[in-house]
Design a protein around this motif. Structure first.
Motif, mmCIF file in Angstrom:
data_model
loop_
_atom_site.group_PDB
_atom_site.id
_atom_site.type_symbol
_atom_site.label_atom_id
_atom_site.label_comp_id
_atom_site.label_asym_id
_atom_site.label_seq_id
_atom_site.Cartn_x
_atom_site.Cartn_y
_atom_site.Cartn_z
ATOM 1 N N PHE A 22 -25.497 54.559 -40.245
ATOM 2 C CA PHE A 22 -24.508 54.619 -39.165
ATOM 3 C C PHE A 22 -24.759 53.531 -38.113
ATOM 4 C CE2 PHE A 22 -23.544 58.570 -41.172
ATOM 5 C CZ PHE A 22 -22.203 58.796 -40.872
ATOM 6 N N GLY A 23 -26.005 53.140 -37.925
ATOM 7 C CA GLY A 23 -26.282 52.007 -37.044
ATOM 8 C C GLY A 23 -25.684 50.723 -37.580
ATOM 9 N N VAL A 24 -25.814 50.501 -38.884
ATOM 10 C CA VAL A 24 -25.228 49.321 -39.528
ATOM 11 C C VAL A 24 -23.711 49.328 -39.403
ATOM 12 C CG1 VAL A 24 -24.785 48.268 -41.772
ATOM 13 C CG2 VAL A 24 -27.127 48.842 -41.114
ATOM 14 N N ILE A 51 -30.092 48.719 -32.332
ATOM 15 C CA ILE A 51 -31.185 49.582 -31.860
ATOM 16 C C ILE A 51 -31.261 50.816 -32.752
ATOM 17 C CG2 ILE A 51 -31.997 51.079 -29.989
ATOM 18 C CD1 ILE A 51 -30.586 49.239 -28.012
ATOM 19 N N ILE A 52 -30.113 51.415 -33.010
ATOM 20 C CA ILE A 52 -30.055 52.640 -33.817
ATOM 21 C C ILE A 52 -30.562 52.371 -35.229
ATOM 22 C CG2 ILE A 52 -28.494 54.384 -34.779
ATOM 23 C CD1 ILE A 52 -26.704 53.842 -32.261
ATOM 24 N N THR A 53 -30.137 51.248 -35.815
ATOM 25 C CA THR A 53 -30.609 50.884 -37.159
ATOM 26 C C THR A 53 -32.128 50.769 -37.190
ATOM 27 O OG1 THR A 53 -28.556 49.652 -37.542
ATOM 28 C CG2 THR A 53 -30.411 49.179 -39.005
ATOM 29 N N ALA A 54 -32.697 50.103 -36.190
ATOM 30 C CA ALA A 54 -34.152 49.906 -36.146
ATOM 31 C C ALA A 54 -34.895 51.226 -35.999
ATOM 32 C CB ALA A 54 -34.511 48.969 -35.001
ATOM 33 N N VAL A 55 -34.360 52.147 -35.196
ATOM 34 C CA VAL A 55 -34.968 53.479 -35.059
ATOM 35 C C VAL A 55 -35.054 54.155 -36.423
ATOM 36 C CG1 VAL A 55 -34.572 55.813 -34.160
ATOM 37 C CG2 VAL A 55 -34.343 53.836 -32.639
ATOM 38 N N ALA A 75 -32.518 58.610 -30.293
ATOM 39 C CA ALA A 75 -31.178 58.271 -30.797
ATOM 40 C C ALA A 75 -31.127 58.182 -32.321
ATOM 41 C CB ALA A 75 -30.675 56.968 -30.173
ATOM 42 N N ILE A 76 -31.566 59.264 -32.993
ATOM 43 C CA ILE A 76 -31.421 59.316 -34.438
ATOM 44 C C ILE A 76 -30.100 60.002 -34.787
ATOM 45 C CG2 ILE A 76 -33.926 59.408 -34.740
ATOM 46 C CD1 ILE A 76 -33.617 62.367 -35.530
ATOM 47 N N PHE A 77 -29.662 59.846 -36.035
ATOM 48 C CA PHE A 77 -28.442 60.513 -36.493
ATOM 49 C C PHE A 77 -28.661 62.032 -36.515
ATOM 50 C CE2 PHE A 77 -26.043 62.554 -39.865
ATOM 51 C CZ PHE A 77 -24.758 62.086 -39.625
#
Length: 493
Positions: free
Chosen positions: A285-287, A304-308, A221-223
């Motif tokens: 984008f996670g933030v 989760i996305i931010t941490a990835v 789940a990366i950008f």
């Protein structure tokens, strides 16, 4: 002792099969799954200590020598992730005992969890790319079952998107593996590293490396490939979301880390620079997502996305400080995401809603829950001395050493926004006057508090006890930074 590394795979496999035959006997399913998962933690601890003392452990299945046969490889990086997976699996089961409905338990919930743990653990321990694909599919088939279990409208709607994305990703995975085999003649990861070093990373191999970036980027789940995750993870019960959020994306992150530190390492000015930009955009984008929502479940999902992004940022920088920080942060995030989703599940159980605008003043009736959330928020944001601090510090240190000052600022600022996104749950949901006509939906949450406490204690110990953890993290980073260590252990050269 090498035979020990197959046990973390065999144990959930046999347990999952046995639980199917227990059928509707929920009590026995609970006991057996919990005991098996606890034994799994003990085995994983032994594996970690064995690798620490004796170096990388390998097991050649059927006595076929690598690179011709199937090989399992337990280096320190994979061993630490297997241990963390075992802990998450055990605490998830404990949390499920108090939260999952009996209707879901009857339809092989506990077998599904065991098979998912089998897939995740196998992905961490396999030594070749084709078997990585196989374990991915075991993990995904289990997640398909868990995401639809209960058959609510939201689950069925989101499961279609989740399955479609993963089917496409799996097809692309097979295509990428086929191209790589056609070029190199091998799929053993250690042998691939040797072959590509001998052949040189041609333009074709660089293209294949980008294909693997897309494959594992979809799964991690990366950008811009995270579009499927918020809805899919929001649909099932929180205990299943906790299992997915703590483990599934991390398998994608692990796979990217492994191939970009072992196999595709000869054109870093191109491949790793792309990964660096994608990691930074993933953080941003996670933030944005975590700040935009007032749904407490979605706030944590976007984190989760931010941490990835933070973890892969360390991988892209690819120096000692950044790689160590990435490993620190990966283990930390698996633990703290599990704790946060359990906390969200407990809040939903108490209030009957995940909408932050519909409840307040919980500190009066559930002070322990509130202060646990406060500690988890500090740890997630990387506030010292909690577990997130040392990983983020080392990642930023590595980025400064590499001259990536702008991207380092993105990582540092993300900590503030992450802290705010979770603190707004604490401030708006726990402080203030209780909502009018508020009545708790459950009488007690004691069963839910226990697994949360386990993970929070581990998180605090992981941060405070950095000096004891450090030798293991350093050993893991050495293998990632020097592929020859892994190659010699697997190929016996």
């Amino acid at each position: 002792m090498n035979n020990l590394i197959i046990l973390p795979i065999v144990l959930p496999l046999l347990t999952g099969i046995l639980l199917i035959f227990l059928g509707k006997n929920i009590k026995w399913q609970r006991w057996l799954s919990a005991i098996s998962s606890f034994i799994g933690i003990i085995i994983a601890c032994i594996v970690v200590q064995t690798v620490h003392e004796n170096g990388i452990q390998t097991l050649e299945i059927g006595s076929w020598k690598a690179p011709y046969g199937i090989v399992l490889v337990a280096d320190m990086y994979s061993s630490l992730l297997v241990l963390t997976t075992s802990i998450i699996g055990f605490t998830t089961l404990l949390f499920a005992f108090s939260t999952i409905t009996r209707e879901r338990e009857k339809f092989y919930f506990y077998s599904g969890v065991q098979f998912l743990l089998l897939g995740v653990t196998g992905a961490f321990l396999t030594g070749d790319l084709f078997n990585l694909f196989v374990f991915f599919e075991v993990m995904l088939m289990s997640s398909y079952m868990l995401i639809v279990l209960g058959s609510t409208k939201a689950q069925l709607r989101e499961s279609m998107k989740y399955i479609l994305v993963n089917v496409i990703s799996s097809a692309l995975f097979v295509i990428s593996v086929a191209y790589l085999y056609a070029v190199t003649g091998t799929l053993n990861m250690a042998d691939l590293s040797v072959r590509i070093t001998e052949l040189g990373q041609s333009g074709l191999i660089t293209v294949i490396s980008i294909m693997f970036l897309i494959v594992f980027g979809l799964k991690g789940a990366i950008f811009p490939l995270y579009f499927w995750l918020p809805g899919s993870y929001n649909a099932p019960p929180t205990v299943i979301t906790a299992l997915f959020g703590a483990l599934l994306t991390k398998v994608g992150v692990y796979s990217l880390t492994r191939v970009y530190t072992l196999i595709f390492i000869h054109d870093q000015a191109f491949t790793h620079q792309i990964l660096l930009w994608l990691a930074a955009l993933t953080i941003i984008f996670g933030v944005i997502g975590s700040l935009a929502y007032s749904d407490i479940k979605k706030i944590i999902i976007y984190n989760i996305i931010t941490a990835v992004g933070v973890i892969l940022f360390g991988v892209a920088v690819n120096n000692q400080a950044a790689i160590e920080g990435s490993i620190y942060y990966l283990v930390h995030d698996m633990i703290i995401k599990g704790a946060l989703f359990y906390l969200v599940g407990a809040i939903i159980a108490v209030t009957g809603t995940s909408n932050l605008k519909k409840f307040s003043g919980l500190i009066a009736s559930h002070p322990l829950l509130g202060w646990m959330l406060f500690i988890a928020a500090l740890s997630l944001a990387g506030i010292p001395p909690f577990s997130g601090f040392i990983g983020k510090l080392k990642i930023v240190q590595g980025a400064f050493e590499a001259g990536e000052y702008t991207f380092s600022l993105v990582v540092l600022l993300s900590s503030l926004f992450v802290l705010y996104s979770v603190m707004k749950i604490f401030i708006n949901g726990f402080w203030g006057e209780p909502a009018k006509n508020f009545a708790p939906k459950v009488q007690t949450i004691k069963g839910m508090v226990f697994p949360i406490a386990i993970l929070l204690i581990l998180s605090i110990g992981y941060g405070v006890g950095t000096q004891w953890v450090s030798p293991y993290i350093t050993q893991a980073s050495e293998t990632l930074l020097d592929p020859s260590i892994y190659i010699q252990a697997v190929l016996k050269e």
